[in-house]
Design a protein around this motif. Sequence first.
Motif, PDB file in Angstrom:
ATOM      1  N   ILE A  65     104.532  33.867  -0.081  1.00 14.58           N
ATOM      2  CA  ILE A  65     104.855  35.085  -0.821  1.00 14.58           C
ATOM      3  C   ILE A  65     104.407  34.842  -2.256  1.00 14.58           C
ATOM      4  O   ILE A  65     104.947  33.964  -2.933  1.00 14.58           O
ATOM      5  N   THR A  66     103.432  35.597  -2.701  1.00 16.26           N
ATOM      6  CA  THR A  66     102.939  35.443  -4.070  1.00 16.26           C
ATOM      7  C   THR A  66     103.690  36.427  -4.962  1.00 16.26           C
ATOM      8  O   THR A  66     103.564  37.644  -4.794  1.00 16.26           O
ATOM      9  N   LEU A  67     104.490  35.882  -5.886  1.00 13.33           N
ATOM     10  CA  LEU A  67     105.282  36.719  -6.783  1.00 13.33           C
ATOM     11  C   LEU A  67     104.517  37.062  -8.054  1.00 13.33           C
ATOM     12  O   LEU A  67     104.712  38.123  -8.637  1.00 13.33           O
ATOM     13  N   SER A  68     103.683  36.143  -8.502  1.00 12.61           N
ATOM     14  CA  SER A  68     102.826  36.361  -9.657  1.00 12.61           C
ATOM     15  C   SER A  68     101.671  35.375  -9.556  1.00 12.61           C
ATOM     16  O   SER A  68     101.599  34.599  -8.604  1.00 12.61           O
ATOM     17  N   GLU A  69     100.806  35.380 -10.536  1.00 14.40           N
ATOM     18  CA  GLU A  69      99.668  34.465 -10.524  1.00 14.40           C
ATOM     19  C   GLU A  69     100.111  33.004 -10.473  1.00 14.40           C
ATOM     20  O   GLU A  69      99.471  32.163  -9.854  1.00 14.40           O
ATOM     21  N   ASP A  70     101.253  32.699 -11.105  1.00 18.32           N
ATOM     22  CA  ASP A  70     101.739  31.321 -11.198  1.00 18.32           C
ATOM     23  C   ASP A  70     102.936  31.008 -10.302  1.00 18.32           C
ATOM     24  O   ASP A  70     103.338  29.850 -10.207  1.00 18.32           O
ATOM     25  N   VAL A  71     103.528  32.022  -9.683  1.00 11.45           N
ATOM     26  CA  VAL A  71     104.777  31.814  -8.952  1.00 11.45           C
ATOM     27  C   VAL A  71     104.624  32.270  -7.495  1.00 11.45           C
ATOM     28  O   VAL A  71     104.227  33.406  -7.228  1.00 11.45           O
ATOM     29  N   ALA A  72     104.959  31.355  -6.575  1.00 13.71           N
ATOM     30  CA  ALA A  72     104.900  31.673  -5.146  1.00 13.71           C
ATOM     31  C   ALA A  72     106.069  31.003  -4.433  1.00 13.71           C
ATOM     32  O   ALA A  72     106.660  30.055  -4.934  1.00 13.71           O
ATOM     33  N   ILE A  73     106.384  31.536  -3.273  1.00 15.43           N
ATOM     34  CA  ILE A  73     107.387  30.949  -2.396  1.00 15.43           C
ATOM     35  C   ILE A  73     106.682  30.614  -1.093  1.00 15.43           C
ATOM     36  O   ILE A  73     105.976  31.461  -0.535  1.00 15.43           O
ATOM     37  N   GLN A  74     106.881  29.393  -0.629  1.00  8.26           N
ATOM     38  CA  GLN A  74     106.353  29.000   0.674  1.00  8.26           C
ATOM     39  C   GLN A  74     107.503  28.495   1.529  1.00  8.26           C
ATOM     40  O   GLN A  74     108.297  27.669   1.078  1.00  8.26           O
ATOM     41  N   MET A  75     107.585  29.025   2.733  1.00  7.69           N
ATOM     42  CA  MET A  75     108.638  28.633   3.669  1.00  7.69           C
ATOM     43  C   MET A  75     107.999  28.280   5.004  1.00  7.69           C
ATOM     44  O   MET A  75     107.136  29.009   5.483  1.00  7.69           O
ATOM     45  N   GLU A  76     108.438  27.181   5.591  1.00  8.22           N
ATOM     46  CA  GLU A  76     108.029  26.840   6.942  1.00  8.22           C
ATOM     47  C   GLU A  76     109.008  27.530   7.882  1.00  8.22           C
ATOM     48  O   GLU A  76     110.225  27.389   7.741  1.00  8.22           O
ATOM     49  N   LEU A  77     108.475  28.288   8.837  1.00 10.24           N
ATOM     50  CA  LEU A  77     109.293  29.163   9.666  1.00 10.24           C
ATOM     51  C   LEU A  77     109.086  28.921  11.153  1.00 10.24           C
ATOM     52  O   LEU A  77     108.042  28.429  11.572  1.00 10.24           O
ATOM     53  N   GLN A  78     110.094  29.368  11.911  1.00  9.76           N
ATOM     54  CA  GLN A  78     109.981  29.408  13.356  1.00  9.76           C
ATOM     55  C   GLN A  78     110.584  30.739  13.812  1.00  9.76           C
ATOM     56  O   GLN A  78     111.609  31.182  13.277  1.00  9.76           O
ATOM     57  N   MET A  79     109.962  31.374  14.779  1.00  9.39           N
ATOM     58  CA  MET A  79     110.403  32.680  15.255  1.00  9.39           C
ATOM     59  C   MET A  79     111.812  32.600  15.857  1.00  9.39           C
ATOM     60  O   MET A  79     112.135  31.648  16.568  1.00  9.39           O
ATOM     61  N   SER A  80     112.640  33.599  15.545  1.00 12.88           N
ATOM     62  CA  SER A  80     113.975  33.643  16.133  1.00 12.88           C
ATOM     63  C   SER A  80     114.163  34.855  17.044  1.00 12.88           C
ATOM     64  O   SER A  80     114.886  34.781  18.027  1.00 12.88           O
ATOM     65  N   HIS A  81     113.528  35.987  16.719  1.00 11.80           N
ATOM     66  CA  HIS A  81     113.606  37.171  17.579  1.00 11.80           C
ATOM     67  C   HIS A  81     112.448  38.110  17.262  1.00 11.80           C
ATOM     68  O   HIS A  81     111.820  37.999  16.207  1.00 11.80           O
ATOM     69  N   MET A  82     112.187  39.045  18.195  1.00  9.23           N
ATOM     70  CA  MET A  82     111.049  39.935  18.023  1.00  9.23           C
ATOM     71  C   MET A  82     111.319  41.260  18.714  1.00  9.23           C
ATOM     72  O   MET A  82     111.900  41.299  19.802  1.00  9.23           O
ATOM     73  N   ILE A  83     110.901  42.329  18.052  1.00 13.35           N
ATOM     74  CA  ILE A  83     110.881  43.656  18.661  1.00 13.35           C
ATOM     75  C   ILE A  83     109.546  44.276  18.256  1.00 13.35           C
ATOM     76  O   ILE A  83     109.365  44.677  17.102  1.00 13.35           O
ATOM     77  N   GLY A  84     108.601  44.295  19.190  1.00 13.51           N
ATOM     78  CA  GLY A  84     107.280  44.862  18.919  1.00 13.51           C
ATOM     79  C   GLY A  84     106.548  44.102  17.838  1.00 13.51           C
ATOM     80  O   GLY A  84     106.261  42.919  17.982  1.00 13.51           O
ATOM     81  N   ASN A  85     106.291  44.789  16.728  1.00 15.15           N
ATOM     82  CA  ASN A  85     105.576  44.143  15.625  1.00 15.15           C
ATOM     83  C   ASN A  85     106.510  43.717  14.485  1.00 15.15           C
ATOM     84  O   ASN A  85     106.057  43.346  13.410  1.00 15.15           O
ATOM     85  N   THR A  86     107.826  43.758  14.721  1.00 18.91           N
ATOM     86  CA  THR A  86     108.807  43.295  13.747  1.00 18.91           C
ATOM     87  C   THR A  86     109.403  41.989  14.275  1.00 18.91           C
ATOM     88  O   THR A  86     109.928  41.955  15.387  1.00 18.91           O
ATOM     89  N   VAL A  87     109.297  40.933  13.453  1.00 16.85           N
ATOM     90  CA  VAL A  87     109.680  39.600  13.918  1.00 16.85           C
ATOM     91  C   VAL A  87     110.614  38.941  12.909  1.00 16.85           C
ATOM     92  O   VAL A  87     110.343  38.941  11.710  1.00 16.85           O
ATOM     93  N   GLY A  88     111.708  38.375  13.416  1.00 18.22           N
ATOM     94  CA  GLY A  88     112.628  37.601  12.584  1.00 18.22           C
ATOM     95  C   GLY A  88     112.268  36.124  12.686  1.00 18.22           C
ATOM     96  O   GLY A  88     111.971  35.624  13.767  1.00 18.22           O
ATOM     97  N   PHE A  89     112.277  35.450  11.546  1.00 17.40           N
ATOM     98  CA  PHE A  89     111.975  34.026  11.493  1.00 17.40           C
ATOM     99  C   PHE A  89     113.107  33.298  10.789  1.00 17.40           C
ATOM    100  O   PHE A  89     113.703  33.820   9.850  1.00 17.40           O
ATOM    101  N   LYS A  90     113.366  32.064  11.233  1.00 14.32           N
ATOM    102  CA  LYS A  90     114.329  31.216  10.528  1.00 14.32           C
ATOM    103  C   LYS A  90     113.546  30.189   9.730  1.00 14.32           C
ATOM    104  O   LYS A  90     112.500  29.695  10.160  1.00 14.32           O
ATOM    105  N   CYS A  91     114.067  29.861   8.572  1.00 17.32           N
ATOM    106  CA  CYS A  91     113.440  28.862   7.708  1.00 17.32           C
ATOM    107  C   CYS A  91     113.811  27.478   8.222  1.00 17.32           C
ATOM    108  O   CYS A  91     114.988  27.165   8.374  1.00 17.32           O
TER     109      CYS A  91
END
Length: 129
Positions: A65-91
């Motif tokens: 997730i790029t918040l600004s040119e200098d600030v980003a968030i990176q999370m390693e995720l694994q899928m927890s649930h899914m409905i069509g094209n909407t997917v929940g992930f746990k960190c």
Amino acid sequence: MKSHTPEPTTDLRHFHRIVFKTDAILTGNGKTWPCAILDLSLKGCLLRFNDVWLEDEAQTFLLTITLSEDVAIQMELQMSHMIGNTVGFKCIHIDLESISNLRRLVELNLGDNQILERDLLALSGVGHE
């Protein structure tokens, strides 16, 4: 006139979600998927993709997730649930710089430091068996 007060519901969630709509990039297994973040917490996220999600639920992904040119968030995720094209992930992992950026983002969106502190205690496992 008598007012009706609904019975309180019990929310078993240990983390408060913030509605945070922005674009992000998910990568994994040599592939890249643009996605939209629907909500975000210290423990995971809900993402929407352009197409139905067909990836292996056991696979690990990296969300950027790029918040600004200098600030980003990176999370390693694994899928927890899914409905069509909407997917929940746990960190499953987040580095210190990303958790600091995410903490500030959650703090700004919640507007209540006590809620954030409870979320951080839940994340650390303090007070839970």
